[in-house]
Design an enzyme around this catalytic site. Structure first.
Site, PDB file in Angstrom:
ATOM      1  CE1 TYR A 130      -4.344   0.365  -0.284  1.00 37.84           C
ATOM      2  CE2 TYR A 130      -4.380  -1.480   1.226  1.00 37.84           C
ATOM      3  CZ  TYR A 130      -5.020  -0.670   0.319  1.00 37.84           C
ATOM      4  OH  TYR A 130      -6.332  -0.885   0.019  1.00 37.84           O
ATOM      5  CD  GLU A 135      -3.515   4.325   1.116  1.00 38.24           C
ATOM      6  OE1 GLU A 135      -2.424   3.759   1.358  1.00 38.24           O
ATOM      7  OE2 GLU A 135      -4.629   3.840   1.389  1.00 38.24           O
ATOM      8  CG  ASP A 159      -9.724  10.510 -23.107  1.00 43.39           C
ATOM      9  OD1 ASP A 159      -8.779   9.725 -23.349  1.00 43.39           O
ATOM     10  OD2 ASP A 159     -10.784  10.140 -22.563  1.00 43.39           O
ATOM     11  CB  THR A 218      -6.460   3.778 -21.111  1.00 46.88           C
ATOM     12  OG1 THR A 218      -6.533   3.894 -22.530  1.00 46.88           O
ATOM     13  CG2 THR A 218      -7.825   4.019 -20.501  1.00 46.88           C
ATOM     14  CE  LYS A 275      -9.149   2.181 -24.630  1.00 49.36           C
ATOM     15  NZ  LYS A 275      -9.308   3.113 -23.503  1.00 49.36           N
ATOM     16  NE  ARG A 330      -8.385  -3.538 -18.673  1.00 47.71           N
ATOM     17  CZ  ARG A 330      -8.911  -3.678 -19.902  1.00 47.71           C
ATOM     18  NH1 ARG A 330      -8.500  -4.628 -20.709  1.00 47.71           N
ATOM     19  NH2 ARG A 330      -9.861  -2.880 -20.309  1.00 47.71           N
TER      20      ARG A 330
HETATM   21  N1  DSN Z   1     -13.736   0.797 -23.649  1.00 44.81           N
HETATM   22  C1  DSN Z   1     -12.958   1.720 -24.427  1.00 44.81           C
HETATM   23  C2  DSN Z   1     -13.041   1.451 -25.879  1.00 44.81           C
HETATM   24  O1  DSN Z   1     -13.273   0.298 -26.224  1.00 44.81           O
HETATM   25  O2  DSN Z   1     -12.882   2.337 -26.685  1.00 44.81           O
HETATM   26  C3  DSN Z   1     -13.299   3.131 -24.132  1.00 44.81           C
HETATM   27  O3  DSN Z   1     -13.137   3.351 -22.787  1.00 44.81           O
END
Ligand code: DSN
Length: 418
Positions: free
Chosen positions: A54, A56, A200, A226, A229, A235
């Site tokens: 942990y 924080e 974003d 994120t 991707k 993730r």
């Molecule tokens: N779930 C994502 C996507 O598939 O584009 C967006 O957050």
């Protein structure tokens, strides 16, 4: 399977599910544009003992002792993020993209302030102010879309809306937009109306890192993403911002929104950022885009209608009604053919979100497993055949067998099928 002998002994049920999912990821052509394959190194860091700790707070200012190595790790991830994207400051603690965006709202706005983002059915995201999301309920939200005839962002229309609505926050970024986004134009619109500008880049972070999409970092107050991707990390989520906002953003993430960061994810992110800084990653990002173009051309030449006619990035949005079917049906049939995508609304879709007109497909995962332009031609052929055999389960199973055989020549990173 990777070294999961202990799991097999302790819990053969979960082990078996993971083993079967690994086979699925190996023998299917995975076209969901937000998915990828991470490297074995990223997997190992994700599965490390850092999950036991942990932490924080932030490096040098933690609430529990024993942070000597976590401080070193989190600082390393932050430095790597700043170097890769040219940012002043990075916060690597957000659990994923939605909490990252919510932290930005919490940092920069009061409940009831006005935000302006891209409408979900036009390719935006829930957290860009869509009405069912907390971001559309706790804040006033106005939504821009794409132009009705070109299906592209029209920056004059967006500027006019911003002048009219005077939002406190403008959000750019998309989950289903196949063209480049002009972040400089968004920055200028936000400055003109005195709004903060959040970019974003979740879908395109890897393309930005690999030099295939212009970066918003010079123009945006905050950049959210994120990490799993096109960036090909674990993730998770990440925020980058100008130095002047660093404390405000950090306080919004912790203690504003989250508790302890997921240190195993931070480690895996540090690894992914290191991988993304290598020359090979630029080649990867370039190939993602080349494959996108080749697949789009293969589909158009077979009579499929694509939104905007093609793609500049990793993503293709197809109008399935152009070949006499609909998104939900086609996605299911393709899945039975071993080709995995998702149904998606198209701009100005007359159909409902749970039974929309389109499908969304993308090239990040298949490019990670080494597929090239010539493979996109084969893939477009399978997609066309799937439409021809839409009512024939046996023919669909035959395509799936061909796909599985083809995939054997493209072992994905991180996966080892014995
Ligand atoms: N779930 C994502 C996507 O598939 O584009 C967006 O957050």
């Amino acid at each position: 399977m990777h070294h999961l002998e202990n799991l097999q002994q302790t819990d053969s049920v979960v082990h078996d599910i993971i083993a079967r999912e690994e086979v699925r990821q190996f023998e299917k052509i995975r076209l969901i544009p937000s998915e990828n394959y991470v490297s074995t190194a990223v997997l190992e860091a994700t599965g490390s003992i850092l999950t036991n700790k942990y932490s924080e707070g932030y490096a040098g200012k933690r609430y529990y002792e024993g942070q000597q190595l976590v401080d070193e790790l989190e600082t390393l991830a932050m430095v790597r993020a700043c170097e890769l994207f040219g940012a002043d400051h990075a916060n690597v603690q957000p659990y994923s993209g939605s909490p990252a965006n919510l932290a930005v709202y919490f940092a920069l706005l009061k409940p009831g302030d006005k935000v302006m983002g891209m409408a979900l059915p036009h390719g935006g995201h829930l957290t860009h102010g869509w009405d069912v999301s907390i971001t559309g309920q706790y804040y006033k939200s106005v939504q821009y879309g794409v132009d009705e005839s070109t299906h592209r962002l029209d920056y004059d229309q967006i500027r006019a809306m911003a002048r009219r609505e005077r939002p406190q926050l403008i959000i750019a970024g998309a989950t289903a937009y196949p063209r480049l986004i002009d972040f400089e134009a968004f920055g200028s619109i936000a400055r003109e109306v005195g709004a903060y500008f959040l970019a974003d880049v979740a879908h395109i972070a890897g393309l930005i890192a690999g030099g295939q999409h212009p970066s918003p970092v010079p123009y945006a107050d905050v950049v959210s993403t994120t990490t799993h991707k096109t960036l090909r990390g674990p993730r998770g989520g990440m925020l980058m911002c100008k130095e002047a906002l660093a404390d405000t953003i950090d306080r919004a993430v912790f203690p504003g929104l989250q508790g302890g960061p997921h240190n195993h994810t931070t480690a895996a992110l540090a690894v992914a950022l290191h991988e993304a800084a290598q020359p090979a990653f630029r080649d990867y990002a370039a190939q993602v885009v080349k494959n996108g173009r080749a697949l789009a051309e293969g589909l158009v030449s077979r009579g499929f209608k694509l939104i905007t006619g093609g793609t500049d990035n990793h993503l293709i949005l197809m109008d399935a009604t152009s070949v006499g079917t609909r998104g939900r049906k086609l996605a299911k049939v393709l899945d039975r053919c071993g080709i995995v995508c998702n149904m998606n609304t198209i701009p100005f879709d007359p159909r409902k979100p749970f039974d929309p007109s389109g499908i969304r497909i993308g090239t990040p995962a298949i490019t990670s497993r080494g597929m090239m332009e010539k493979d996109m031609e084969v893939l477009a052929g399978w997609i066309a055949r799937a439409v021809e055999v839409i009512a024939d389960r046996e023919a669909q199973a035959n395509i799936a067998a061909e796909v599985a055989e083809y995939c054997k020549a493209f072992p994905p990173p991180g996966i080892r099928i014995n």
